[in-house]
Structures are given as structure tokens and as C-alpha cells.
Design an enzyme around this catalytic site. Structure first.
Site, PDB file in Angstrom:
ATOM      1  N   PRO A 244      28.122  -9.496   4.365  1.00 29.14           N
ATOM      2  CG  PRO A 244      26.325 -10.649   3.424  1.00 29.14           C
ATOM      3  CD  PRO A 244      26.915  -9.276   3.550  1.00 29.14           C
ATOM      4  CG  HIS A 245      32.624 -12.088   5.911  1.00 29.72           C
ATOM      5  ND1 HIS A 245      32.221 -10.802   6.217  1.00 29.72           N
ATOM      6  CD2 HIS A 245      33.353 -12.508   6.973  1.00 29.72           C
ATOM      7  CE1 HIS A 245      32.698 -10.470   7.402  1.00 29.72           C
ATOM      8  NE2 HIS A 245      33.389 -11.489   7.889  1.00 29.72           N
ATOM      9  N   PRO A 246      31.310 -15.811   5.222  1.00 30.64           N
ATOM     10  CG  PRO A 246      32.116 -17.577   3.923  1.00 30.64           C
ATOM     11  CD  PRO A 246      31.598 -16.172   3.821  1.00 30.64           C
TER      12      PRO A 246
END
Length: 781
Positions: free
Chosen positions: A686-688
Site C-alpha cells: 500500500p502507498h498513498p
């Protein structure tokens, strides 16, 4: 040699071709019928949605009928046959066996726990919360298998005496069936997301015999504040009516409870009803607190997830048997007794208290069952107890039945933050609208006094907090912003203008000398703005030299939309889209005063949103470039959802500003809503979406989950290793993913993480430097 796999592939291919042919013919029929009736494209889409809602109502009704029969048969053979306990208050076939009753919920929890864990982990718990989370973060995606697993697991929970209800599970079953229908008919993601709530409404409407309340509940339960999903109300009403009609044809049309005649004749009666509101608020707050504390306890319990429902069921069974048997199962017998005036003050308080405990241990431990039915039982008992006390305290006679009804409504209104649908629902399940005024009074008071705590932790404050509503939120915000706030004045932009009587040679010269400009405004002799000359038209003139001497600027004039100072930015965007231009000219009293570009609108919107949220605008701060470092390794972490996981991670990773936590969580959820970051084999990155340096380092944080959670991976596997990536540019992000992927493939990092390797082994596999802020939690000896 017979090849079974090959034969199945052929059959699946033929079935897909048949489905595709059927859908094409169906769509052609609808298009033809719509055109014949003069319907536009929007109306045809609406009729298509109504048809889908009708089909979903029928499918969900069949699921509800099967579920109801399964629960009744299981209760008959298990509760009545083995323990001699009849939850409907009828004489049992065998003598009552309290010791057997005490262990039955544990057996049901064990069987259901194994089924849920190995088949569909998202089917654990109440069900309604899972639908809410799916709508907000997964675009309504619910695997088809969830419906079947939920039916069986909930039947085991309820049929073996667990303190839970059928309505919550039926809501998730309906949502899963609706998603399956939407996928079958190849609907787009927006339509499927709406149909998920349509399925929820159909399930609640059928099982509660409350079609209108089911439709309103589906649109209201998503948010804690007074907000609705208005787009789902009409199709939800249709599906709920169809489901209720089919379900009622099988089980009858009588309301859930039989109530005597009641009425409201004196406004002074609102005073004791106010006491009911206060009492149910206290009860609802206690229920929410106990439920969530027990849920946290079981999440942190070092025990295999399929054993936890059995532990919770055992505790609930023992407590229920000791306190009162009616604190187990659905508890509807107690409410009917209270409505008939056959329950004492002590019994009502005892069952209300016991029901809070048994329901919390049953459902919060992971058993598949709803909190809807227990909530109305608890609220009805509290309301009835207040009514009995009021009768003894004053000479004014009010029927206890009325207090039971308004207590049911007020309690769930406070606990679930759904005052409007609860008002209608309690009126429908009691078959009486004579207490509508006091019910409204108690529900609204309880909702206001109850604060922000809700039994559904997945609820968000408003639509504008939902990742699924970001596009709509941007549209709403743009309508509040004006062109006059951001347009570029002529003196600032220095754009070239053309007089209407100028020769075309002058136009070509202006085009050659001005490289930054796309469109050229034409000004009349009186100074009025007339239109534009398009860049493409000028290019044509450069090659058609034989006609150049015949033309002046006004011969090339194109009409284009214009902007005025009071226009909002949403209007500006629509005008730009309609004409295909990224820039429009701003006019005041027919005079050209400036220009506005799409890029400037977006930049202004981004700055405005950050300032309104009170955040520092990080883009203006020069970010110090650093090497990628490990900022955290977290072992033995229990998180039941992506939201809870991201909250845990953001709480521990180092950030510039603590106020960025909420923003970072929203960015992570928004990215997951677009496409899953799971790569398979139980691993996710996950990453923004926003490339903002949230922390002091471009860093990663690795989590090893005790209980895998669904990430929507392509291989269908839940995720138990999560690597959060925080960086401020795409190159760093890609390098980080490359290094991590190499570590997982070449250096067997996944095996080491799952085996709780030491810090040194992990860093050696990662081949990354350790940060000064390095944290290593839960290291195995």
C-alpha cells in the site's frame, strides 16, 4: 485420456459465450424499446437500474427464505431437541438442559469459525459493517461465496443459541447476491456499488418485514451524521418491496411483533418518554463500549482465529445460562412478553444487562450474527423497565407497551446512528403507527444525546469523508468557488489580442511570435469580445497561401463559451469540456478582462482544500532527498480491516505533522479504492496516491498480520504481509518496490517474516540502511 480440467474450461467458455449473447440481446431489446418510447439515454439507464433492482429483490427473497428455514430447522433440532430450550416461548419437546445450553454456542462458534476462516474471512461478525466498508473502500465488491458462507455460518451461530440476529447477516447476504447479479449482467462499477446497497435493503426489508425502513436504512447507515445516499433510495424501495412480497408469501404478512392498541393523546406524555430517551442513550453507550472493548480483546488474543468464536460462544453461553436463558438466541420472546404486559421490572433489567454481555461476546469474538435484533431487545427491555417505574412513581397511567416500542426505536437510533429509518422500522415491525410522535421524539433525542459513538465502526461522518465520493465532493466544492477568485488578469498574462479588421498576415505574425498562447481573442472596433481564432485554423493558413490575401481576422472567428466573474468553477469545467478547450476567456460587460485555464482551477482547488483542512502546504517546502530506510517492523499485529490496519501503521510511522494522520489514511484508502496494491501470495504494497513526504525519511514499514485480511488480490488470497511505502517521488517509490520484490523473490523475505526472524536477518534480506528512528516491535526470541 479424459481431461477433466480441459472439459471444465470448455464448458466455462461455452457458458460465457451464452451469457454474452444473452446480455447483448437483452441490451438491444432495452435500447430498441427505449427508443420506441422516446426515452433518452438517462431514462434508459434508470429503467435498467429499476429492472436490476427487481431481479435483486427476487434473488435476495429466495436467499432470505432459505436462511429463515435453515435457522428454524437448526433451532428445532439443536436448541429444542438437545437443550430443551425454545426461543419462541413454546413448550419444548424435551426438558430444559441448562448445561447443554451453556456449551451449544461454543460448538456453533467452532464450526462457524472454521468455515469462515477457510472459505470467506470477510463473513465474520455482524455483516452490516462489512457492507458499509465494502461500499466506502471497495466500490461495493463482495465475493459471491460470501452469501453462502454467511448463510451457513449465521445458521450455526443462531441455531446453536448464540446471542445475535438474522437481520445483519441477511443484509450482507443481500449485498453479496446483488454484487453477483451486477457482475453477471456486466454492469459498471458505479451501478454495482449502488446495487450492493439495494441488496442490503432487500435483505433487511424481507427479514424484518419492513420494506420502507429497509430502503431508508440502506441509505442512512453509511454515515454517522445526518446524511443519506439519495441515489439508492428509489431502487432500494423497489428491491425491498419485491423481497418483502416474496418473503411474505411464504411466511405470512403479520408484523414481527403483535402489539395491543396504543395511542398518543397528551403532550405531557413526552416527559416520561424523555426519560426513556435518556435511559436508552446510557444503555446504547454501554453496549457500544462493551462491544468494542471485547472486540479489541479478541483481536489481541493470541489464539488461532477459528477458535476465537468458540471462546466467545462459550463465555456467552455460560453467562446467558446463569443470568437468564432469554439472553441467548434472538430474545424476541422477551419483547413479546413485555408487549403483552407479562414481564417484571427486574426481569427486563436483567435481560437488558445480560443481552449486552452475551451479544458482545458472541458477535465481537467473530461469530457470524447481527447486532440489530439484540439492539431492539435491549432497547425494548430498557423502555419497558422505565415504563413500569413511571407507573409506580406517578398516578398518571401510561401503558408499558408504549414504552417498550419507543425504547426499541430509541436504542437502535442511538447505537447505529440511523434515526429516520429506525422510526419507520419500529412502526413497521410493531404494526402500529399510533406512537409515531413519541417514537420520533425519543429517536431524535437519543441520536443527539448519543454523541458520535456507533456500533458500526465502519461508518464515516458524512459523504464527503468517503473515498468513494471524492469525485462528487470535488464537484460540490467547485460549485462554491467563483471565477472571480482565481482568473488571471490581462495585465498579468500578457496574452495577444486580435482586432476584427486586422489582416490575416498580422494574425499569422502574432501566432509565430507567441508560443505560449493557444487561442487568440478577437476584439471588435468598440472593444467588445467577439470570439476566438483557433490555433489549428492559423496552421491551415500557413499552407493555404493562395487565399491569405483575401482574409481578415473576423473571417476566422469561432464562437466559444465565455466565463463571467460570478460563474462557479464547476460551470467553468463543464464549458471547457463542452468546447474541448483548456482555456476560456473571462468577460465583464462584453469586455475581455482575463483568462482562466483548467490547470489553474485544479491548482486553486488543491490549495483551497489544504488550507481548509489546516494543513501545511508541503509542496512549497523543499523536501530533503534521503535514501530509503526501514522505519518500522511490526510483528504479531491484529487488524480486522484495511481501515484498522492503516490506522495502526499511521499511528506508528514518523510524520512531520501529527495532523497529517487522517489525510494519509484517506490517501491510502483512496488508492486501494482505485486498484488493489496486493501482488499475490499474501503480500501487499500500500502507498498513498499523493507523492508527499509525510515522514522524515523516504521509508517503508513492514507489518506481519496474525490474521490475514482481504485486499482484493488477483489470486484471491488474503494478505498477511503488508509493506507501507512513503516517499515523495515516483522514482523512489519504484525503486522501493523493486528492492522489496527482489527481497521477496531472491532472498525469501516472506518466509523469514512469517517465521518471525530477527531484526538482523530482516535487514540483511532487505539490504537497506537502518534509520535513526527505527522501531522493531514484537521481536521473536
Amino acid at each position: 485420456m479424459f481431461n477433466l480440467k480441459r472439459q471444465l474450461q470448455i464448458y466455462w467458455y461455452l457458458l460465457s459465450r451464452l451469457k454474452r449473447s444473452f446480455l447483448e440481446k437483452l441490451y438491444r431489446f432495452f435500447s430498441y424499446a427505449g427508443n420506441l418510447l422516446g426515452f433518452d439515454e438517462h431514462m434508459q439507464g434508470t429503467l435498467k437500474l429499476i429492472l436490476m433492482s427487481t431481479i435483486i429483490g427476487g434473488v435476495v427473497a429466495l436467499g432470505a427464505i432459505f436462511f429463515e428455514h435453515a435457522v428454524d430447522l437448526t433451532k428445532h433440532f439443536i436448541l429444542d431437541g438437545l437443550a430443551g430450550y425454545n426461543s419462541y416461548g413454546l413448550p419444548g419437546e424435551t426438558s430444559f438442559q441448562p448445561y447443554i445450553l451453556a456449551i451449544l454456542p461454543a460448538i456453533g462458534g467452532l464450526l462457524g469459525g472454521f468455515l469462515v476462516y477457510f472459505c470467506a474471512p470477510e463473513a465474520q461478525g455482524p455483516g452490516t459493517g462489512a457492507v458499509i466498508e465494502s461500499y466506502h473502500h471497495w466500490a461495493g465488491r463482495t465475493r459471491p461465496r460470501v452469501a453462502f458462507v454467511k448463510i451457513i455460518a449465521s445458521t450455526l451461530t443462531l441455531g446453536f443459541g448464540g446471542s445475535a440476529g438474522k437481520e445483519g447477516p441477511m443484509g450482507q447476504i443481500g449485498a453479496s447476491l446483488a454484487f453477483t447479479v451486477g457482475r453477471f449482467f456486466a454492469l459498471d462499477s458505479k451501478q454495482i456499488k449502488i446495487l450492493t446497497l439495494v441488496g442490503l435493503a432487500a435483505g433487511i426489508g424481507a427479514m424484518f418485514r419492513a420494506p420502507l425502513a429497509g430502503a431508508l436504512f440502506a441509505s442512512e447507515v453509511l454515515y454517522r451524521d445526518m446524511d443519506f445516499e439519495k441515489d439508492v433510495i428509489v431502487p432500494s424501495i423497489i428491491s425491498s418491496i419485491i423481497a418483502y412480497g416474496i418473503f411474505g408469501s411464504t411466511f405470512g404478512w403479520t408484523p414481527l411483533f403483535a402489539t395491543p392498541e396504543m395511542d398518543f393523546q397528551n403532550p405531557w406524555e413526552l416527559i416520561p418518554y424523555t426519560a426513556v430517551a435518556i435511559a436508552v442513550v446510557i444503555g446504547a453507550r454501554c453496549f457500544t463500549f462493551v462491544f468494542q472493548r471485547i472486540q479489541i480483546f479478541f483481536n489481541s488474543l493470541q489464539l488461532a482465529p477459528y477458535y476465537k468464536p468458540a471462546v466467545g460462544g462459550l463465555i456467552a453461553g455460560v453467562i446467558g445460562t446463569l443470568v437468564h436463558p432469554h439472553t441467548l438466541a434472538d430474545g424476541y420472546t422477551t419483547i413479546q412478553n413485555a408487549l403483552n404486559g407479562e414481564a417484571s421490572f427486574r426481569i427486563l433489567l436483567l435481560i437488558a444487562f445480560g443481552k449486552i454481555i452475551t451479544t458482545s461476546f458472541t458477535v465481537a469474538s467473530g461469530n457470524s450474527g447481527g447486532t440489530f435484533a439484540p439492539s431492539i431487545v435491549i432497547g425494548g427491555c430498557i423502555g419497558g423497565a422505565v415504563g413500569i417505574f413511571a407507573q409506580k412513581l406517578t398516578s398518571y397511567h401510561l401503558p408499558v407497551t408504549a414504552f417498550v416500542v419507543v425504547g426499541m426505536a430509541g436504542f437502535f437510533s442511538c447505537a447505529a446512528k440511523t434515526p429516520i429509518s429506525t422510526i419507520i422500522m419500529v412502526s413497521e415491525i410493531s404494526g402500529s403507527y399510533q406512537l409515531l410522535v413519541p417514537t420520533m421524539w425519543v429517536c431524535v433525542l437519543a441520536y443527539i444525546l448519543g454523541g458520535e459513538k456507533s456500533i458500526y465502526r465502519e461508518q464515516l461522518p458524512t459523504r464527503y469523508d468517503s473515498p468513494s465520493q471524492f469525485g462528487h465532493m470535488m464537484s460540490e466544492m467547485l460549485t462554491r468557488m467563483k471565477v472571480k477568485d482565481i482568473y488571471e488578469k490581462k495585465c498579468d498574462h500578457h496574452f495577444v489580442t486580435i482586432q476584427e479588421n486586422q489582416h490575416v498576415d498580422d494574425v499569422i505574425t502574432a501566432f509565430v511570435n507567441s508560443h505560449h498562447q493557444v487561442d487568440y481573442p478577437i476584439i471588435g472596433v468598440n472593444g467588445d469580445f467577439l470570439g476566438i481564432i483557433d490555433q489549428d485554423e492559423v496552421r491551415k493558413l500557413l499552407v493555404e497561401k493562395e487565399i491569405q490575401h483575401m482574409l481578415i481576422a473576423s473571417d476566422l472567428l469561432l464562437r466559444t463559451p465565455i466565463l463571467e466573474l460570478e460563474d462557479n468553477l464547476q460551470t467553468a469545467i463543464r464549458k471547457m469540456i463542452s468546447c474541448g478547450h483548456d482555456e476560456l476567456f473571462v468577460i465583464q460587460n462584453k469586455k475581455l478582462i482575463g483568462i482562466l485555464s483548467r490547470r489553474r482551477i485544479i491548482d486553486y482547488y488543491d490549495r483551497k482544500m489544504k488550507l481548509e483542512e489546516g494543513d501545511t502546504i508541503l509542496e512549497n517546502r523543499p523536501a530533503e532527498k534521503k535514501d530509503l530506510v526501514v522505519s518500522g517492523l511490526f510483528y504479531r499485529t491484529n487488524c480486522s480491516s484495511k481501515v484498522e490496519l492503516f490506522q495502526f501503521l499511521v499511528e506508528h510511522v514518523p510524520l512531520y505533522n501529527k495532523e497529517h494522520k487522517r489525510d494519509l489514511i484517506l490517501h491510502l484508502l483512496q488508492r486501494e479504492g482505485i486498484e488493489s496494491t496486493a501482488i499475490g501470495d499474501g503480500i501487499a504494497f500500500p502507498h498513498p496516491r499523493e507523492r508527499i513526504l509525510y515522514g522524515q525519511y523516504a521509508s517503508i514499514a513492514i507489518v506481519v498480520l496474525e490474521e490475514p485480511i482481504s485486499f482484493g488480490a488477483m489470486d484471491g488470497q488474503p494478505v498477511d504481509i503488508v509493506c507501507l511505502i512513503l516517499c515523495n517521488d515516483a522514482i523512489t517509490h519504484l525503486n522501493a518496490m523493486k528492492k522489496l520484490s527482489q527481497a521477496f523473490v531472491q532472498r525469501d523475505l516472506a518466509t523469514k517474516l512469517r517465521a518471525y526472524a530477527s531484526k538482523e536477518e530482516i535487514l540483511e534480506s532487505l539490504q537497506l540502511p537502518e534509520a535513526p528512528c527505527f522501531r522493531f516491535l514484537g521481536e521473536m526470541p
